[in-house]
Motif scaffolding. Structure first.
Motif, PDB file in Angstrom:
ATOM      1  N   UNK A  51      60.617  25.341  17.815  1.00  0.00           N
ATOM      2  CA  UNK A  51      61.219  24.010  17.840  1.00  0.00           C
ATOM      3  C   UNK A  51      60.310  22.979  17.164  1.00  0.00           C
ATOM      4  N   UNK A  52      59.018  23.117  17.365  1.00  0.00           N
ATOM      5  CA  UNK A  52      58.084  22.192  16.743  1.00  0.00           C
ATOM      6  C   UNK A  52      58.185  22.274  15.225  1.00  0.00           C
ATOM      7  N   UNK A  53      58.254  23.486  14.684  1.00  0.00           N
ATOM      8  CA  UNK A  53      58.349  23.642  13.228  1.00  0.00           C
ATOM      9  C   UNK A  53      59.655  23.047  12.706  1.00  0.00           C
ATOM     10  N   UNK A  54      60.731  23.215  13.461  1.00  0.00           N
ATOM     11  CA  UNK A  54      62.013  22.630  13.062  1.00  0.00           C
ATOM     12  C   UNK A  54      61.944  21.108  13.104  1.00  0.00           C
ATOM     13  N   UNK A  55      61.311  20.549  14.127  1.00  0.00           N
ATOM     14  CA  UNK A  55      61.172  19.093  14.240  1.00  0.00           C
ATOM     15  C   UNK A  55      60.354  18.537  13.079  1.00  0.00           C
ATOM     16  N   UNK A  56      59.293  19.247  12.695  1.00  0.00           N
ATOM     17  CA  UNK A  56      58.479  18.800  11.559  1.00  0.00           C
ATOM     18  C   UNK A  56      59.294  18.808  10.268  1.00  0.00           C
ATOM     19  N   UNK A  57      60.087  19.848  10.071  1.00  0.00           N
ATOM     20  CA  UNK A  57      60.942  19.921   8.876  1.00  0.00           C
ATOM     21  C   UNK A  57      61.973  18.789   8.897  1.00  0.00           C
ATOM     22  N   UNK A  58      62.531  18.510  10.080  1.00  0.00           N
ATOM     23  CA  UNK A  58      63.496  17.405  10.206  1.00  0.00           C
ATOM     24  C   UNK A  58      62.851  16.081   9.815  1.00  0.00           C
ATOM     25  N   UNK A  59      61.651  15.822  10.347  1.00  0.00           N
ATOM     26  CA  UNK A  59      60.968  14.562  10.045  1.00  0.00           C
ATOM     27  C   UNK A  59      60.668  14.429   8.553  1.00  0.00           C
ATOM     28  N   UNK A  60      60.260  15.528   7.955  1.00  0.00           N
ATOM     29  CA  UNK A  60      59.970  15.498   6.522  1.00  0.00           C
ATOM     30  C   UNK A  60      61.238  15.150   5.736  1.00  0.00           C
ATOM     31  N   UNK A  61      62.328  15.826   6.042  1.00  0.00           N
ATOM     32  CA  UNK A  61      63.597  15.579   5.355  1.00  0.00           C
ATOM     33  C   UNK A  61      64.048  14.135   5.546  1.00  0.00           C
ATOM     34  N   UNK A  62      63.926  13.618   6.758  1.00  0.00           N
ATOM     35  CA  UNK A  62      64.364  12.252   7.043  1.00  0.00           C
ATOM     36  C   UNK A  62      63.569  11.206   6.265  1.00  0.00           C
ATOM     37  N   UNK A  63      62.377  11.542   5.844  1.00  0.00           N
ATOM     38  CA  UNK A  63      61.546  10.594   5.096  1.00  0.00           C
ATOM     39  C   UNK A  63      61.729  10.689   3.586  1.00  0.00           C
ATOM     40  N   UNK A  64      62.533  11.604   3.122  1.00  0.00           N
ATOM     41  CA  UNK A  64      62.781  11.731   1.690  1.00  0.00           C
ATOM     42  C   UNK A  64      63.848  10.733   1.252  1.00  0.00           C
TER      43      UNK A  64
END
Length: 183
Positions: free
Chosen positions: A22-35
């Motif tokens: 879940x942590x890895x998914x949350x990190x990917x989500x945050x990265x995508x949201x900042x693009x």
């Protein structure tokens, strides 16, 4: 253009103590949201579809002579029909309103035990006895079983124990109707 991130995120990524998955998914989500892109993040529940790998696995489990459960199967899940997953992806491709996080869940929360017994009934089988093991005991065995049965990993058990549910309004709003009730 619209970017649909990784094939999926995960329900529970916002849990105060996420699993490494879940942590890895949350990190990917945050990265995508900042693009600076148009994006959607899809967080699916358990996907139901005849012939699907997880449906087949859980159906085999449900059809055992004695149905095994962890902590009496009280964990809440919210299965979503594969047709609603497809409808969600299609709407993402055409929606003018982007930058959305969509909980891809079915309309009802049921226990894991109820889910297995629904699958059992779909197979034409009558109710069966169950065998329940305490969560702590199963969690200990998960460390040994995980290399042979990846679904029995300690992280998967932790996620199951926490439940797998979310608000249905984001999927309903996107596809313009409530999702289907799974059998």
């Amino acid at each position: 253009s619209v970017l649909l991130g990784e094939p999926h995120s995960a329900l529970g990524v916002d849990h105060p103590e996420p699993t490494p998955y879940q942590y890895s998914k949350a990190e990917a989500d945050r990265h995508l949201q900042n693009l600076p892109l148009d994006w959607f993040i899809l967080r699916p529940s358990l996907i139901y579809g005849p012939g699907g790998a997880s449906t087949e696995l859980f159906t085999r489990l449900a059809n055992l002579p004695i149905v095994p459960l962890v902590a009496q199967g009280r964990q809440l899940i919210q299965p979503v029909h594969v047709d609603d997953v497809v409808a969600t992806v299609l709407q993402c491709l055409y929606s003018q309103k982007t930058r959305q996080v969509i909980n891809v869940v079915g309309p009802e929360q049921i226990t894991f035990k109820q889910w297995l017994f629904r699958l059992r009934k779909l197979s034409g089988k009558k109710a069966a006895l169950t065998a329940s093991a305490p969560y702590a005991l199963v969690h200990c065995f998960a460390f040994v079983l995980a290399p042979f049965f990846p679904l029995m990993s300690p992280d998967n058990l932790r996620m199951l124990q926490r439940g797998n549910t979310a608000d249905v309004s984001s999927i309903s709003g996107l596809i313009g109707r409530p999702p289907r009730v799974v059998p």
